[in-house]
Design a protein around this motif. Structure first.
Motif, short mmCIF file in Angstrom:
data_model
loop_
_atom_site.label_atom_id
_atom_site.label_comp_id
_atom_site.label_asym_id
_atom_site.label_seq_id
_atom_site.Cartn_x
_atom_site.Cartn_y
_atom_site.Cartn_z
N ALA A 7 0.85 -1.19 0.00
CA ALA A 7 0.00 0.00 0.00
C ALA A 7 0.89 1.23 0.00
N CYS A 8 0.51 2.24 -0.79
CA CYS A 8 1.29 3.47 -0.83
C CYS A 8 0.71 4.47 0.18
N ASP A 9 1.36 5.63 0.29
CA ASP A 9 0.90 6.61 1.27
C ASP A 9 -0.40 7.27 0.85
N SER A 10 -0.88 6.99 -0.38
CA SER A 10 -2.18 7.51 -0.78
C SER A 10 -3.27 6.45 -0.61
N GLY A 11 -2.87 5.32 -0.09
CA GLY A 11 -3.88 4.30 0.21
C GLY A 11 -4.15 3.33 -0.93
N HIS A 12 -3.39 3.45 -2.05
CA HIS A 12 -3.58 2.47 -3.12
C HIS A 12 -3.01 1.13 -2.69
N GLN A 13 -3.73 0.09 -2.96
CA GLN A 13 -3.22 -1.24 -2.66
C GLN A 13 -2.94 -1.98 -3.95
N THR A 34 7.53 1.06 -6.24
CA THR A 34 6.67 2.23 -6.38
C THR A 34 5.24 1.81 -6.66
N CYS A 35 4.34 2.70 -6.31
CA CYS A 35 2.91 2.46 -6.51
C CYS A 35 2.60 2.55 -8.00
N PRO A 36 1.94 1.53 -8.59
CA PRO A 36 1.63 1.58 -10.03
C PRO A 36 0.56 2.62 -10.36
N PHE A 37 -0.14 3.11 -9.36
CA PHE A 37 -1.21 4.06 -9.63
C PHE A 37 -0.71 5.50 -9.57
N CYS A 38 0.12 5.83 -8.56
CA CYS A 38 0.55 7.22 -8.42
C CYS A 38 2.06 7.35 -8.40
N ASP A 39 2.79 6.25 -8.59
CA ASP A 39 4.23 6.29 -8.69
C ASP A 39 4.93 6.68 -7.39
ZN LIG Z 1 -0.47 5.20 -4.89
#
Ligand SMILES: [Zn+2]
Length: 164
Positions: A7-13, A34-39
């Protein structure tokens, strides 16, 4: 191979595969996970038990799976070449479901004005038409012109079967 739910710090899992726990720790420490949604590189393991991949028993020499580990050399021009992390099907489905929900909400609650969108958006913005939520079609040039005039428009997520 170990699959972690991250999970990233924006809550994307999202889920990603690593050769080992130590490999995850190392890649994570180097900011390569890295988060695939927000990098975002501020990624941590989600509080969930890791799933261990099934391996062929008795085949210790089975070839290791190739992992999309970003290889960043000092000469690398930028992050543009960093490959996308592997994403399991499940989070992608959830993302699609979310986008579909956004689209359905807009379609259900806003008025469809078709290709009159730019004119209507402008009329509403300047008080010449009743203020309401609308959606419709606009060319990229029209959308750009609206944004330049300070009119908030945003693209509607495409429907999954909407391939124009
Ligand atoms: Zn993210």
């Amino acid at each position: 191979m170990i699959r972690f739910t991250l999970a990233c710090d924006s809550g994307h899992q999202f889920e990603s595969w690593f050769p080992s726990n130590a490999a995850y720790d190392e890649q994570s420490a180097r900011g390569l996970v890295t988060c695939p949604f927000c990098d975002s590189a501020r990624v941590a393991k989600a509080p969930m038990a890791p799933a261990v991949a099934r391996t062929d028993r008795g085949r210790a020499d089975a070839p290791a799976l190739q992992l999309p580990v970003p290889a960043r050399s000092a000469e690398a021009p930028g992050p543009a070449e960093a490959p996308m992390p592997m994403i399991a099907a499940e989070p992608e489905r959830q993302l699609r479901a979310l986008l579909r929900a956004v689209r359905e909400h807009v379609v259900a609650s806003a008025e469809h004005v078709g290709d009159r969108f730019a004119d209507e958006a402008r009329a509403i913005h300047y008080g010449d038409a009743e203020g309401r939520a609308i959606y419709g079609e606009a060319s990229p040039q029209e959308a750009r012109a609206l944004l330049d005039e300070g009119i908030d428009v945003m693209p509607l997520p495409p429907a999954p079967d909407d391939r124009h």
